[in-house]
Design a protein around this motif. Structure first.
Motif: not given
Ligand code: PEP
Ligand code: MN
Length: 346
Positions: A302-307, A309-326
């Motif tokens: 939900x907030x990758x900058x505050x993760x 572990x592995x924040x740099x590779x974690x998608x923001x939720x809206x990026x994940x929506x795009x991943x699902x669509x594509x």
């Protein structure tokens, strides 16, 4: 070695083959099929003299499995394995499954927010670690048992299934109380006592490729699990160590068709650990599905900058929506379907 029985061979012929194999000091695995029964011979380390078996009544053919791994090979079982999950989901059939969530369970708020976000975007399995294998002993090690409880809550809330990692035999028993799928991580791919324990479990195992493991070593590790009696193994390509530090790992997409050729087990792809950078995750997820991956394992926070572990590779939720669509477009273009949430199937 496989002993193929004639069509309609009577039970007593099959029993005779089984007892001869045991007499020879090996184990027999009868596998009744639609057309005929095949009896697998396991426990050998090298070629077996088959002359005693060839002469037995009802035996049609003897097939020597040429690979070092036996039960995971396509020679042993030509049809693809479909792993069945609660709620009617499957891995390894026509459906492509998406498992998504944060690297680690960090708090109730974080895991519930993540679970809702990935469910709303169309994922069907929540991934998050309660036990984390970290390179440094000073890094966040995961919430442990408390994290497992939160995963159970998230499942109750969202209806998502749960995949989470077990790092050792003791942790495995705890993970088995909660998880729908047990993850064995890259660092533990060759932890043979853990593999044997997972082989005695009655839940599917997601086995990730080791940091520098060959495909043959990955399949041999899966063989440990099958050899103990658990047929439900899902392999995972997550990249191997390369010489170029531009990406975290070298994401070996060719492993997907290679594994499909050599083994009947399903294989999913993890473009998050495979690349290490969130900007590379969507293109490589698309590529993995196009290459035939049976599913994706994606880190979303939900907030990758505050993760933790592995924040740099974690998608923001809206990026994940795009991943699902594509991803959906590609999945359908190759004649498959995205796995639907359990409720949508009723
Ligand atoms: C993970 O899935 O968060 C993880 C630790 O992955 P790997 O074992 O592939 O490094
Ligand atoms: Mn991670």
């Amino acid at each position: 070695m496989l002993i193929v029985m004639r069509h309609g061979a009577p039970l007593q012929d099959i029993d005779r083959v089984v007892s001869t194999i045991e007499d020879m000091g090996y184990h027999a695995r009868p596998m009744p099929g639609k057309q005929r029964t095949t009896v697998g011979l396991v426990g050998n380390d090298g070629r077996v003299d088959s002359s005693r078996l060839e002469a037995l009544p009802g035996v049609q053919e003897i097939i020597h499995v040429t690979k070092p791994y036996k039960q995971v090979s396509r020679e042993w079982k030509p049809e693809s394995t479909v792993v069945r999950l609660p709620g009617g989901l499957t891995i390894g059939g026509d459906d492509v499954i998406v498992m998504a969530g944060p690297c680690s369970v960090e708090s109730e708020r974080q895991i519930l927010d993540a679970a809702r976000a990935v469910r709303d975007a169309g994922a069907t399995v929540l991934r998050a670690g309660a036990f984390k294998p970290r390179s440094s002993p000073y890094s966040f090690q995961g919430m442990g048992r408390a994290g497992l409880k939160l995963l159970a809550r998230a499942r109750e809330e969202t209806g998502l299934l749960v995949v989470t990692e077990a790092m050792d035999a003791e942790g495995l028993d705890q993970v088995l109380e909660v998880a729908d799928i047990v993850q064995i991580g890259a660092r533990n791919m060759q932890n043979y006592s853990l593999l044997k324990h997972a082989g005695r479990a009655r839940k599917p195992v997601l086995l990730k490729r080791g940091l520098s493991a060959t495909i043959s070593e990955l399949l041999l590790s899966a063989e440990y699990i099958l050899a103990e009696g658990n047929p439900d193994v899902v392999l995972c390509e997550r990249g191997v160590r390369g010489f170029d530090t531009t990406t975290r790992n070298l994401f070996d997409l060719s492993a997907i068709p290679v594994v499909h050729g050599l083994s009947h087990l399903p294989i999913v792809a993890d473009p998050s650990h495979g690349t290490g950078h969130r900007d590379m995750v969507i293109p490589m997820a698309r590529a993995a599905v196009a290459a035939g991956a049976d599913g994706l394992l994606v880190e979303v926070h939900p907030t990758p900058d505050r993760a933790l572990s592995d924040g740099a590779q974690s998608l923001y939720p809206e990026q994940f929506e795009r991943l699902m669509r594509e991803t959906r477009i590609i999945v359908e273009a190759i004649g498959r379907r995205l796995a639907e949430p359990a409720g949508a199937r009723a």
